[in-house]
Enzyme design. Sequence first.
Site, PDB file in Angstrom:
ATOM      1  NE  ARG A  75      -3.425   2.836   0.821  1.00  0.00           N
ATOM      2  CZ  ARG A  75      -4.117   3.477  -0.091  1.00  0.00           C
ATOM      3  NH1 ARG A  75      -4.269   2.981  -1.299  1.00  0.00           N
ATOM      4  NH2 ARG A  75      -4.694   4.620   0.201  1.00  0.00           N
ATOM      5  CB  VAL A  76       1.822   3.791  -2.409  1.00  0.00           C
ATOM      6  CG1 VAL A  76       2.436   5.174  -2.416  1.00  0.00           C
ATOM      7  CG2 VAL A  76       2.789   2.751  -2.958  1.00  0.00           C
ATOM      8  CD  GLU A 111       1.789  13.908   6.830  1.00  0.00           C
ATOM      9  OE1 GLU A 111       2.015  14.120   8.022  1.00  0.00           O
ATOM     10  OE2 GLU A 111       2.446  14.439   5.909  1.00  0.00           O
ATOM     11  CB  CYS A 153     -10.805  11.594   3.513  1.00  0.00           C
ATOM     12  SG  CYS A 153      -9.886  11.450   5.072  1.00  0.00           S
ATOM     13  CG  ASP A 203      -3.054  13.849  -6.654  1.00  0.00           C
ATOM     14  OD1 ASP A 203      -2.114  14.198  -5.905  1.00  0.00           O
ATOM     15  OD2 ASP A 203      -3.586  12.730  -6.590  1.00  0.00           O
ATOM     16  NE  ARG A 262      -1.993  12.050  -3.938  1.00  0.00           N
ATOM     17  CZ  ARG A 262      -2.967  11.171  -3.736  1.00  0.00           C
ATOM     18  NH1 ARG A 262      -2.968  10.417  -2.648  1.00  0.00           N
ATOM     19  NH2 ARG A 262      -3.927  11.030  -4.615  1.00  0.00           N
ATOM     20  CE  LYS A 275      -1.665   6.283  -3.894  1.00  0.00           C
ATOM     21  NZ  LYS A 275      -2.324   5.779  -2.692  1.00  0.00           N
TER      22      LYS A 275
END
Length: 187
Positions: free
Chosen positions: A45-46, A49, A61, A121, A123, A149
């Site tokens: 799992r990635v 935070e 969430c 996003d 990330r 991902k």
Amino acid sequence: MNIEISEVANLPSKFGDFKVKAFKEGQKEHLVIYSDNLAEVPTVRVHSECLTGDAIGSLKCDCRDQLEYALKLASSSDGMVIYLRQEGRNIGLLNKINAYALQDKGLNTIEANHQLGFRTDERTYEIVTYILHHFGVKKIKLLTNNPDKINSISDIEIVERVPIIMDSNKYNIDYLNVKKDEMGHLL
């Protein structure tokens, strides 16, 4: 990549007994929580935070539910959780709270980020491949609904995408629908 790596430490938890190792990338310190007997093809799992969800239990969430599920699965299947310090889709805590305030006024999560001058996003996941290489992992089962991902992990064979579907509630149903309908999450 200039990465500092910590020693290995034991981490007994309510989800199981783990090993932990930290990876410092610039100002960000990421944590890898993993089984002592890491599977040859671990479930990984990635997880980015989410202070409000992970630590405080926000109902806006599904982050805490996903994290807890992933930790239980990592414990039972000799897997790994890579905890990335990318608060609020990598816009930081202050901006995440500002985005929450905009959401309170009717904007969705994407509209709020755009209003604040951010992409949908922010990330990134380059460190994930580095971490997996560090552990000698060549193949994984990736626990995710996020196609970004899946597409960002290079030089590692993803043999299976394992869905991670949590129950919705009246506070996060719109958030989850935006993730599905506008961000392409596989919900």
